[in-house]
Design a protein around this motif. Sequence first.
Motif, short mmCIF file in Angstrom:
data_model
loop_
_atom_site.label_atom_id
_atom_site.label_comp_id
_atom_site.label_asym_id
_atom_site.label_seq_id
_atom_site.Cartn_x
_atom_site.Cartn_y
_atom_site.Cartn_z
N GLY A 61 -31.94 -31.20 10.21
CA GLY A 61 -30.77 -31.20 10.94
C GLY A 61 -30.48 -30.03 11.80
N ALA A 64 -32.69 -29.44 14.75
CA ALA A 64 -32.28 -30.52 15.78
C ALA A 64 -31.27 -29.73 16.96
N PRO A 84 -26.16 -36.30 18.27
CA PRO A 84 -27.47 -36.55 17.52
C PRO A 84 -27.65 -37.99 17.20
N THR A 86 -29.46 -40.00 14.47
CA THR A 86 -29.98 -39.77 13.49
C THR A 86 -30.49 -41.05 12.67
N THR A 120 -26.23 -42.95 14.04
CA THR A 120 -26.51 -42.67 12.52
C THR A 120 -26.95 -44.11 12.12
N ILE A 131 -34.63 -37.15 13.98
CA ILE A 131 -33.19 -36.90 14.85
C ILE A 131 -33.47 -36.37 16.11
N MET A 133 -31.55 -35.26 19.54
CA MET A 133 -30.44 -34.34 19.56
C MET A 133 -30.15 -34.45 21.21
#
Length: 331
Positions: A61, A64, A84, A86, A120, A131, A133
Amino acid sequence: MVKHGKPSWNTMSFLLSLLPIEDPDLVVGPRQGEDAAVLRLRDGFLVAHVDPITTGVRKAGYLAVHVAGNDIAVRGVAPRWFMPVTLIPAHYSEADVEELFRDMGAALREIGGVAIGGHTEVTPGLDRPIIAMTAIGYTNGRVISTRDAREGDHVVIIGRIGGEGAGVIAWDFEDLLLGKGVPENIIKRAKGFIYDVSIVKTALAVKDYVNTMHDATEGGVIQALREVASASGKDIIVDADAFQIEKEVEEISQRIGVNPLRLLSSGCIVASVHPGNLDALLSRLRGLGVGFSVVGHVVKGGGRVIVESKSGGRIVVDTDVVDEIYKLWNQ
């Protein structure tokens, strides 16, 4: 069977030929080595980039945000908006997912970014999180391109070489490192490198001194040099002995048999600099407390990186580099 890492540019050129990529307001679209797309707006430019984290787990995280944000910053533009995507493995707990988002939040706050959307989901078949981004910035000033390296430019490596890769390995392969005899204090310091991968402040501080900047990510500084050379239609000659590699990176690389120059290196900028700006750039970097290596120069050519050493060795890199970290995931 396709290989790990980025596809060759010939492959990517074919794949892109299957997509519409022409638009009168698209100033910079999909091109080899270019860090981010540039779209013309009425009074300025929107700069956008997307990057996946596929080889890091514990700090995915955090990475990213900074890996995507860096690619906006080397355009000379501050990254501001983030989206993002995810993808979460089914075996993850709620605490694991929360850690990913806490790390994203911490990284965003460090650079003044905000999340404006995303996606997500828990995705079947994953053994680690992925992830992807998207980072976006805006400017009404100069936008730096990877393709603008010029003959006679000095080539400067700004920041820690291989630090991101060493940090990922320290977090995700700690037992392997201990088994190879890497001291615990080295592993601990390398873990800290993950928190030093943002180049946003540095890139924005030096943007007026450079002809081009490029974020060294997958494939490390050698791949970044290759992308600058290829995008610019020039050759780059570098001195293998001029690269300054910190002892933690050197120790980890030697013990597990990877080349730090071909290892994940977010937090490291490859820049080409006109000779008349070199002293001012180096002075600015010293003032910022940022390390650097002046490693070579740009010459007439067609996209090669020529690595020379004092021993007389000479390596010509004219194809894309597969990142060394894949060796660990393939074990």
